[in-house]
Scaffold this active site. Structure first.
Site, PDB file in Angstrom:
ATOM      1  N   ARG A  47      34.112   7.422 -74.164  1.00 21.08           N
ATOM      2  CA  ARG A  47      33.890   8.253 -75.355  1.00 21.08           C
ATOM      3  C   ARG A  47      33.298   7.381 -76.458  1.00 21.08           C
ATOM      4  O   ARG A  47      32.373   7.749 -77.168  1.00 21.08           O
ATOM      5  CB  ARG A  47      35.194   8.925 -75.829  1.00 21.08           C
ATOM      6  CG  ARG A  47      35.034   9.586 -77.185  1.00 21.08           C
ATOM      7  CD  ARG A  47      36.125  10.569 -77.579  1.00 21.08           C
ATOM      8  NE  ARG A  47      37.444  10.269 -77.090  1.00 21.08           N
ATOM      9  CZ  ARG A  47      38.246   9.315 -77.566  1.00 21.08           C
ATOM     10  NH1 ARG A  47      37.865   8.540 -78.563  1.00 21.08           N
ATOM     11  NH2 ARG A  47      39.439   9.121 -77.043  1.00 21.08           N
ATOM     12  N   LYS A 103      15.902  20.426 -75.685  1.00 21.37           N
ATOM     13  CA  LYS A 103      14.576  21.030 -75.736  1.00 21.37           C
ATOM     14  C   LYS A 103      13.505  20.021 -75.294  1.00 21.37           C
ATOM     15  O   LYS A 103      13.526  19.585 -74.175  1.00 21.37           O
ATOM     16  CB  LYS A 103      14.346  21.572 -77.148  1.00 21.37           C
ATOM     17  CG  LYS A 103      15.514  22.449 -77.658  1.00 21.37           C
ATOM     18  CD  LYS A 103      15.660  23.677 -76.824  1.00 21.37           C
ATOM     19  CE  LYS A 103      16.800  24.636 -77.150  1.00 21.37           C
ATOM     20  NZ  LYS A 103      17.946  24.284 -77.868  1.00 21.37           N
ATOM     21  N   TYR A 120      17.651  28.017 -86.777  1.00 25.83           N
ATOM     22  CA  TYR A 120      18.267  28.413 -85.515  1.00 25.83           C
ATOM     23  C   TYR A 120      19.580  29.153 -85.794  1.00 25.83           C
ATOM     24  O   TYR A 120      20.410  28.686 -86.585  1.00 25.83           O
ATOM     25  CB  TYR A 120      18.509  27.156 -84.659  1.00 25.83           C
ATOM     26  CG  TYR A 120      19.326  27.442 -83.441  1.00 25.83           C
ATOM     27  CD1 TYR A 120      18.894  28.388 -82.501  1.00 25.83           C
ATOM     28  CD2 TYR A 120      20.537  26.810 -83.214  1.00 25.83           C
ATOM     29  CE1 TYR A 120      19.659  28.671 -81.391  1.00 25.83           C
ATOM     30  CE2 TYR A 120      21.303  27.083 -82.096  1.00 25.83           C
ATOM     31  CZ  TYR A 120      20.854  28.020 -81.188  1.00 25.83           C
ATOM     32  OH  TYR A 120      21.613  28.312 -80.095  1.00 25.83           O
ATOM     33  N   ASP A 136      16.057  18.720 -89.007  1.00 27.60           N
ATOM     34  CA  ASP A 136      16.148  19.116 -87.600  1.00 27.60           C
ATOM     35  C   ASP A 136      14.727  19.052 -87.036  1.00 27.60           C
ATOM     36  O   ASP A 136      13.873  19.865 -87.379  1.00 27.60           O
ATOM     37  CB  ASP A 136      16.731  20.538 -87.502  1.00 27.60           C
ATOM     38  CG  ASP A 136      16.876  21.018 -86.059  1.00 27.60           C
ATOM     39  OD1 ASP A 136      16.145  20.510 -85.193  1.00 27.60           O
ATOM     40  OD2 ASP A 136      17.702  21.920 -85.815  1.00 27.60           O
TER      41      ASP A 136
HETATM   42  N1  PLP Z   1      18.316  23.291 -83.617  1.00 33.89           N
HETATM   43  C1  PLP Z   1      17.321  24.033 -83.111  1.00 33.89           C
HETATM   44  C2  PLP Z   1      16.017  24.120 -83.856  1.00 33.89           C
HETATM   45  C3  PLP Z   1      17.496  24.753 -81.930  1.00 33.89           C
HETATM   46  O1  PLP Z   1      16.493  25.510 -81.451  1.00 33.89           O
HETATM   47  C4  PLP Z   1      18.754  24.655 -81.254  1.00 33.89           C
HETATM   48  C5  PLP Z   1      19.005  25.402 -80.020  1.00 33.89           C
HETATM   49  O2  PLP Z   1      18.250  26.273 -79.634  1.00 33.89           O
HETATM   50  C6  PLP Z   1      19.765  23.869 -81.806  1.00 33.89           C
HETATM   51  C7  PLP Z   1      19.505  23.195 -82.991  1.00 33.89           C
HETATM   52  C8  PLP Z   1      21.111  23.756 -81.143  1.00 33.89           C
HETATM   53  O3  PLP Z   1      21.015  22.914 -80.031  1.00 33.89           O
HETATM   54  P1  PLP Z   1      21.916  23.054 -78.712  1.00 33.89           P
HETATM   55  O4  PLP Z   1      21.597  24.378 -78.098  1.00 33.89           O
HETATM   56  O5  PLP Z   1      21.498  21.883 -77.891  1.00 33.89           O
HETATM   57  O6  PLP Z   1      23.333  22.981 -79.139  1.00 33.89           O
END
Ligand code: PLP
Length: 381
Positions: A46, A195, A98, A170
């Site tokens: 961890r 992604k 998101y 992000d």
């Molecule tokens: N940020 C963006 C722009 C996303 O598109 C996503 C998920 O689709 C996330 C954060 C969250 O990521 P995760 O699905 O890996 O938890």
């Protein structure tokens, strides 16, 4: 080192025990100690695992940061950032973001006394109106999900510096191939590595990258204390994915441009959202802060009929109807009922997420097959 070399070699060295060029998948939870507290740098997985460390070094390198941290999902990474805060603190966030990030902010952290303001950041003045002495974080997603708005990172950074807040970006949609927020003065870059970084739709993972040692130490403490880490197999897969990020992104951008232009010329299509169009409201910012315009394209239908959008999504064959984005295969989605269903209808529609909106993650298949697939599905409505 150039970016295209960093994705392959950045922060990497052959495995010290065997010389293996790729780091082995260290599938172990613990490590031998010759005497209590005496070990080779790893004590419990961890806290640290060599495969994860190799990935974290790669992440730091490709984002031009000094420290990388990998988590069990993108949301776990965001969760770790929010745990830097204390009750009473405030966050100003993009309003078009998101859905899961919105849910984490408004349904989890709000309960712990953190206040969130959701504002349209295409106009940076909207941010300044909400800033006060309690503002600790400005949260930027650019390009935004799913409307592909572009936020001027340099301008937001100037505000965050003026008011002494932290700026988090992000960078999931752009990836460091297209944009490096730390170079523009952001404090933290965040990724859903699920992604484009992973790139093959086979892993769920999150990442943070920072430059500052003190901030990195605080985040490492939270990573270990809360424990939302990723496993060694997933670390290996994302490290492998990163090695082809530059070539994949190049093709995602080419195919994204072809799809955006095709859709724009189609008589049944309403609006097409893609930052590469010269009349996109923040095209000039996209051009200045990004290398290219990415592989994400959203569009609505003339007449805005929910049923038409569903029919198209049911009939696309090469574009797979599925949550997520950024993999080699093209995906389609219906934000209002899928990725963004957790945002109330009124708030959603204000940002443009209407019933006929379709989001495409344009993959790296042959352009002709992608355009033919869209043509066939659009013929049915
Ligand atoms: N940020 C963006 C722009 C996303 O598109 C996503 C998920 O689709 C996330 C954060 C969250 O990521 P995760 O699905 O890996 O938890």
């Amino acid at each position: 080192m150039e970016f295209n070399t960093k994705v392959i070699h950045g922060g990497q060295k052959p495995d010290p025990s065997t010389g293996a060029v790729m780091p082995p998948i260290y599938q172990t939870s613990t490590y031998v100690q010759s005497s209590p507290g005496v070990h080779k740098g790893f004590e419990y997985s961890r806290t640290g695992n060599p495969t994860r460390t190799a990935l974290e070094n790669s992440l730091a390198s490709i984002e031009n940061g000094n420290f990388g941290l990998a988590f069990g999902s993108g949301l776990a990474a965001i969760d770790a950032v929010m745990k830097l805060l204390a009750p009473g603190d405030e966050v100003i966030s993009t309003n078009d973001l998101y859905g899961g990030t919105f849910r984490l902010f408004s349904s989890v952290f709000k309960k712990f006394g953190i206040k969130f303001h959701f504002v349209g950041m295409e106009n940076v003045d909207n941010i300044e109106e909400c800033i006060n002495e309690k503002t600790k974080i400005i949260w930027v997603e650019t390009p935004t999900n799913p409307m592909l708005n572009i936020i001027d990172i340099k301008k937001v950074q100037a505000l965050s510096e003026k008011y002494n807040t932290m700026l988090v970006v992000d960078n999931t949609f752009a990836t460091p191939y297209l944009q490096k927020p730390l170079d523009y003065g952001a404090d933290i870059v965040m990724h859903s590595a699920t992604k484009y970084l992973g790139g093959h739709s086979d892993v769920v993972m999150g990442a943070l990258v920072v430059k500052d040692k003190e901030l990195a130490d605080k985040l490492y403490f939270i990573q270990n204390a809360s424990g939302a880490v990723c496993g060694p197999m997933d670390s290996f897969l994302v490290l492998r994915g990163i090695k082809t990020l530059h070539v994949r992104m190049q093709r995602h951008c080419e195919n994204g441009a072809a799809v955006a232009h095709y859709l724009r010329s189609h008589p049944k299509v309403g609006k097409v959202y893609w930052p590469g169009f010269e009349d996109h409201p923040n095209h000039h910012i996209a051009k200045s802060q990004m290398l290219d315009f990415g592989g994400m394209v959203s569009f609505s239908l003339k007449g805005d009929k929910y049923q038409d959008a569903i029919k198209i999504l049911e009939n696309l064959k090469v574009f797979t109807l599925a949550e997520s984005l950024g993999g080699v295969e093209s995906l389609s989605g219906h934000p209002s009922s899928m990725t963004h269903a957790s945002i109330p209808k009124e708030a959603r529609e204000k940002t443009g997420v209407i019933d006929s909106l379709i989001r495409l993650s344009v993959g790296i298949e042959a352009e002709a097959d992608l355009l033919r697939d869209l043509e066939n599905a659009l013929e049915l409505v």
